[in-house]
Design a protein around this motif. Sequence first.
Motif, mmCIF file in Angstrom:
data_model
loop_
_atom_site.group_PDB
_atom_site.id
_atom_site.type_symbol
_atom_site.label_atom_id
_atom_site.label_comp_id
_atom_site.label_asym_id
_atom_site.label_seq_id
_atom_site.Cartn_x
_atom_site.Cartn_y
_atom_site.Cartn_z
ATOM 1 N N ALA A 158 42.290 49.206 46.693
ATOM 2 C CA ALA A 158 41.855 48.035 45.944
ATOM 3 C C ALA A 158 40.589 48.237 45.115
ATOM 4 N N SER A 159 39.896 49.362 45.272
ATOM 5 C CA SER A 159 38.679 49.580 44.488
ATOM 6 C C SER A 159 38.941 50.618 43.406
ATOM 7 N N LEU A 160 38.268 50.454 42.285
ATOM 8 C CA LEU A 160 38.446 51.379 41.158
ATOM 9 C C LEU A 160 38.098 52.814 41.531
ATOM 10 N N ASP A 161 37.099 52.983 42.410
ATOM 11 C CA ASP A 161 36.720 54.347 42.801
ATOM 12 C C ASP A 161 37.600 54.915 43.912
ATOM 13 N N GLY A 162 38.559 54.117 44.407
ATOM 14 C CA GLY A 162 39.516 54.605 45.387
ATOM 15 C C GLY A 162 38.994 54.715 46.808
ATOM 16 N N THR A 163 37.876 54.077 47.115
ATOM 17 C CA THR A 163 37.309 54.212 48.466
ATOM 18 C C THR A 163 37.641 53.038 49.388
ATOM 19 N N ILE A 164 38.129 51.939 48.840
ATOM 20 C CA ILE A 164 38.403 50.744 49.642
ATOM 21 C C ILE A 164 39.902 50.479 49.674
ATOM 22 N N VAL A 165 40.412 50.288 50.886
ATOM 23 C CA VAL A 165 41.815 49.914 51.079
ATOM 24 C C VAL A 165 41.843 48.488 51.616
ATOM 25 N N GLN A 166 42.615 47.632 50.964
ATOM 26 C CA GLN A 166 42.815 46.264 51.447
ATOM 27 C C GLN A 166 43.973 46.277 52.434
ATOM 28 N N ILE A 167 43.725 45.774 53.654
ATOM 29 C CA ILE A 167 44.710 45.810 54.730
ATOM 30 C C ILE A 167 45.253 44.411 54.982
ATOM 31 N N SER A 168 46.564 44.317 55.086
ATOM 32 C CA SER A 168 47.239 43.109 55.538
ATOM 33 C C SER A 168 48.325 43.580 56.499
ATOM 34 N N ALA A 169 48.064 43.451 57.800
ATOM 35 C CA ALA A 169 48.954 44.066 58.787
ATOM 36 C C ALA A 169 49.029 43.247 60.067
ATOM 37 N N TYR A 217 46.205 30.989 67.596
ATOM 38 C CA TYR A 217 44.888 30.607 67.073
ATOM 39 C C TYR A 217 43.849 31.707 67.251
ATOM 40 N N ALA A 218 44.274 32.956 67.286
ATOM 41 C CA ALA A 218 43.341 34.070 67.493
ATOM 42 C C ALA A 218 42.355 34.188 66.338
ATOM 43 N N ARG A 219 41.125 34.516 66.681
ATOM 44 C CA ARG A 219 40.072 34.819 65.715
ATOM 45 C C ARG A 219 39.245 35.943 66.306
ATOM 46 N N GLY A 220 38.826 36.881 65.457
ATOM 47 C CA GLY A 220 38.009 37.975 65.952
ATOM 48 C C GLY A 220 37.923 39.090 64.946
ATOM 49 N N PHE A 221 37.835 40.322 65.468
ATOM 50 C CA PHE A 221 37.723 41.482 64.581
ATOM 51 C C PHE A 221 38.365 42.698 65.230
ATOM 52 N N ALA A 222 38.707 43.650 64.379
ATOM 53 C CA ALA A 222 39.271 44.918 64.849
ATOM 54 C C ALA A 222 38.533 46.053 64.153
ATOM 55 N N THR A 223 38.285 47.129 64.884
ATOM 56 C CA THR A 223 37.663 48.310 64.293
ATOM 57 C C THR A 223 38.640 49.478 64.368
ATOM 58 N N SER A 253 38.744 47.903 53.962
ATOM 59 C CA SER A 253 38.397 49.028 54.830
ATOM 60 C C SER A 253 38.020 50.228 53.966
ATOM 61 N N SER A 254 36.819 50.740 54.182
ATOM 62 C CA SER A 254 36.362 51.915 53.434
ATOM 63 C C SER A 254 36.589 53.174 54.259
ATOM 64 N N TYR A 255 37.401 54.089 53.739
ATOM 65 C CA TYR A 255 37.666 55.312 54.504
ATOM 66 C C TYR A 255 36.445 56.225 54.566
ATOM 67 N N LEU A 256 35.392 55.926 53.808
ATOM 68 C CA LEU A 256 34.156 56.712 53.879
ATOM 69 C C LEU A 256 33.357 56.382 55.140
ATOM 70 N N ASN A 257 33.601 55.215 55.724
ATOM 71 C CA ASN A 257 32.886 54.811 56.938
ATOM 72 C C ASN A 257 33.544 55.424 58.175
ATOM 73 N N THR A 258 32.731 55.858 59.116
ATOM 74 C CA THR A 258 33.260 56.401 60.365
ATOM 75 C C THR A 258 34.042 55.342 61.114
ATOM 76 N N VAL A 259 33.479 54.127 61.186
ATOM 77 C CA VAL A 259 34.158 52.998 61.817
ATOM 78 C C VAL A 259 34.382 51.932 60.751
ATOM 79 N N ARG A 260 35.645 51.522 60.612
ATOM 80 C CA ARG A 260 36.009 50.486 59.655
ATOM 81 C C ARG A 260 36.320 49.203 60.410
ATOM 82 N N GLU A 261 35.969 48.061 59.824
ATOM 83 C CA GLU A 261 36.171 46.782 60.497
ATOM 84 C C GLU A 261 36.929 45.814 59.604
ATOM 85 N N VAL A 262 37.907 45.112 60.191
ATOM 86 C CA VAL A 262 38.640 44.057 59.492
ATOM 87 C C VAL A 262 38.682 42.827 60.394
#
Length: 197
Positions: A105-116, A156-162, A136-145
Amino acid sequence: MAPKSHKNPTKLFLQCLLAMFLCSQSSQGTELKETFITVYLQDRSAGPGTPGGLNYTVVPVTGIPGKLWAFNSFGTIYSGDDPLTEGRDEGSAPVGRMQGIFVTASLDGTIVQISASLVFTNKKYNGSTLELQGASSYLNTVREVAVVGGTGKFRYARGFATFETIYYEASTVYCLIQCNVTVQHYENLSTKDYSLI
């Protein structure tokens, strides 16, 4: 001249009490719970120069005409169906699948938009899902969505995944990714009958 409105404070108070009672009745039997899950994605990605004959779990489906379809190429869309396992080993007990769409999703190719979706098949959460969304930036060691919803035991789940890449083998494009999920959700939430009969 318009008639004056006379509000009865007692009547208004009783209406508020009735509304509070009805709300409390609709939530009986529910309990907000926090759950922590760790699973491993067994990922085999197809792309430019990848060897044939492998059982790919992530493949490019479209991209910008005339441009290379790759994870670091803006506009490339991938479809994925990664096995989820209990442990790191590919032969570890299966617990589900991560199925979704991934877009560079980013012009420089570093960000991936996730819908899963994390679609669980193990005994504890069989038939339940968690819905993930975010950048999600693949340049980061840990990515969070974000976890933006769920079904079954995760209503009704809410939270985050790494996501953290544990192992990568370039020759076979195999990637082992650890996924840690922290969610708040309701348990024992009964379904209502919406039938017209």
